[in-house]
Design an enzyme around this catalytic site. Structure first.
Site, PDB file in Angstrom:
ATOM      1  N   TYR A  63       0.734  -1.103  -0.065  1.00 30.09           N
ATOM      2  CA  TYR A  63      -0.147   0.085   0.027  1.00 30.09           C
ATOM      3  C   TYR A  63       0.950   1.250   0.066  1.00 30.09           C
ATOM      4  CZ  TYR A  63      -3.391  -3.377   1.624  1.00 30.09           C
ATOM      5  OH  TYR A  63      -4.575  -4.200   1.808  1.00 30.09           O
ATOM      6  N   HIS A 131      -0.170 -12.031   1.270  1.00 30.71           N
ATOM      7  CA  HIS A 131      -1.354 -11.214   0.731  1.00 30.71           C
ATOM      8  C   HIS A 131      -1.769 -11.867  -0.396  1.00 30.71           C
ATOM      9  CE1 HIS A 131      -2.206  -6.634   0.218  1.00 30.71           C
ATOM     10  NE2 HIS A 131      -3.127  -7.245   0.120  1.00 30.71           N
ATOM     11  N   SER A 210     -12.938  -5.378   2.702  1.00 32.11           N
ATOM     12  CA  SER A 210     -14.370  -4.757   1.570  1.00 32.11           C
ATOM     13  C   SER A 210     -15.613  -5.373   2.277  1.00 32.11           C
ATOM     14  CB  SER A 210     -13.908  -5.069   0.362  1.00 32.11           C
ATOM     15  OG  SER A 210     -12.673  -4.566  -0.083  1.00 32.11           O
ATOM     16  N   LEU A 212     -17.986  -3.741   3.016  1.00 32.16           N
ATOM     17  CA  LEU A 212     -19.024  -2.848   2.305  1.00 32.16           C
ATOM     18  C   LEU A 212     -18.963  -2.732   0.969  1.00 32.16           C
ATOM     19  CD1 LEU A 212     -18.463   0.286   5.114  1.00 32.16           C
ATOM     20  CD2 LEU A 212     -20.466  -1.424   4.697  1.00 32.16           C
ATOM     21  N   GLY A 213     -18.399  -3.763   0.320  1.00 31.38           N
ATOM     22  CA  GLY A 213     -18.432  -3.989  -1.201  1.00 31.38           C
ATOM     23  C   GLY A 213     -17.379  -2.746  -1.777  1.00 31.38           C
TER      24      GLY A 213
END
Length: 334
Positions: A63, A131, A210, A212-213
């Site tokens: 990231y 990952h 994710s 919350l999509g």
């Protein structure tokens, strides 16, 4: 509000469970991928999270790349003992952001861990994930190197991300796996077929990313609100493009209507659904703003009955969500 704690992993096969806050914080978007970044606002969000009992923080070396670990390290300086710190290796990128490869070689595992420890400014990582699975390296070799990190005291618990059921079993035979991090939400339920039953059989916790999509389930995402440089608008995520986006937004409208009945936001309702999937589930919704962090926390106060859960699953049937999770699914479920 007292945020409940949840336990990932079990003591079977010599494993040691990891207790985390029932709701974590995904820090990725603070540094990359979703629109603009603001380091000071991000640090304030992490500090507010800790103050509210959200102590399970998730980052990764890729990231930024590398900048998110530094940001998280800066934010938790002086408060390390309050944090369950998770980071990841395996998606190898250059400092300029260019892609190198998925790398699970033992030597890379060791080098990546040392680099993460330095960037984070800590002497150990609580939960260290691979990952993505490197299909060119036997999982036994990768996890064998991760096991060495545990033995050296650099890492406390091991995790995998987006791994297939058979891969998880092989990894768990080398060293107990504490958690699997995979995408899981009302919009992404494929792990329910094979992966979720497998990790529950093995006593491995689930860390949904994710939940919350990628924000669509909050009701705040429209074709107009996606900035041109937002990764959701660049084709990386087919669910946010063309007819698929229209179909998926229609599903979100159904969630919105149910949320009104519950007196909460659609994001809180969608997150409450994930939380209701089991006490071995600790989702990590990502945000870089305090107000969204506080909104997400409200999901812990939304109580759902079995009928409520069924209503949500009827509103958003598994096969109704349009588009793949990623444009390139080759690294998923490996």
């Amino acid at each position: 509000m007292t945020l409940a704690r949840r336990t990932l992993g079990s003591s079977d096969k010599g494993g040691s469970p990891l207790e985390v806050s029932g709701l974590g914080l995904g820090c990725m978007g603070m540094s990359e991928f979703y629109s603009t970044t603001d380091e000071q606002a991000a640090i304030e969000t992490i500090h507010r999270a800790l103050d509210l009992g959200v102590t399970f923080l998730d980052t990764a070396d890729m990231y930024g790349p590398f900048t998110n670990e530094r940001l998280v390290g800066k934010a938790i300086a002086g408060r390390r003992d309050e944090v369950e710190l998770a980071t990841k290796f395996g998606n190898e990128r250059n400092a300029d952001g260019s892609w190198v490869r998925i790398n699970g070689t033992p030597d890379y595992v060791r080098r990546a861990c040392d680099a993460s420890l330095e960037r984070l400014g800590v002497d150990h990582i609580d939960l260290y994930y691979q990952h993505r699975v490197d299909k060119t390296v036997p999982i036994e070799d990768t996890v064998g190197a991760m096991k060495e990190l545990v033995e050296a005291g650099k890492v406390r618990h091991l995790g995998l991300s987006e791994a297939a059921a058979a891969t998880i079993r092989r990894a768990h035979d080398v060293h107990p796996v504490t958690a699997l991090q995979s995408e899981y939400s009302l919009f992404s339920r494929d792990i329910e077929d094979d992966v979720l039953p497998t990790i529950r059989e093995l006593g491995i916790g689930l860390v949904p990313y994710s939940p919350l999509g990628r924000g669509i389930l909050t009701g705040a995402v429209t074709r107009e609100t996606l900035a041109p440089h937002d990764s959701r608008a660049t084709g990386r995520f087919p669910r946010f493009a063309g007819d698929a986006l229209d179909a998926n937004l229609a599903l979100v409208e159904k969630v919105k209507r149910l949320a009104v009945e519950h007196g909460c936001t659609p994001g809180q309702l969608a997150l409450a659904w994930v939380l209701a999937q089991g006490d071995d589930v600790a989702p990590i919704p990502g945000t870089k703003r305090v107000r969204y962090l506080e909104e997400n926390l409200g999901a812990t106060e939304v109580e759902l009955t079995d009928d409520d859960l069924k209503a949500l699953e009827t509103a958003v049937p598994r096969d109704a969500v349009a588009g793949d999770r990623y444009a390139d699914m080759s690294t998923v479920n490996a």
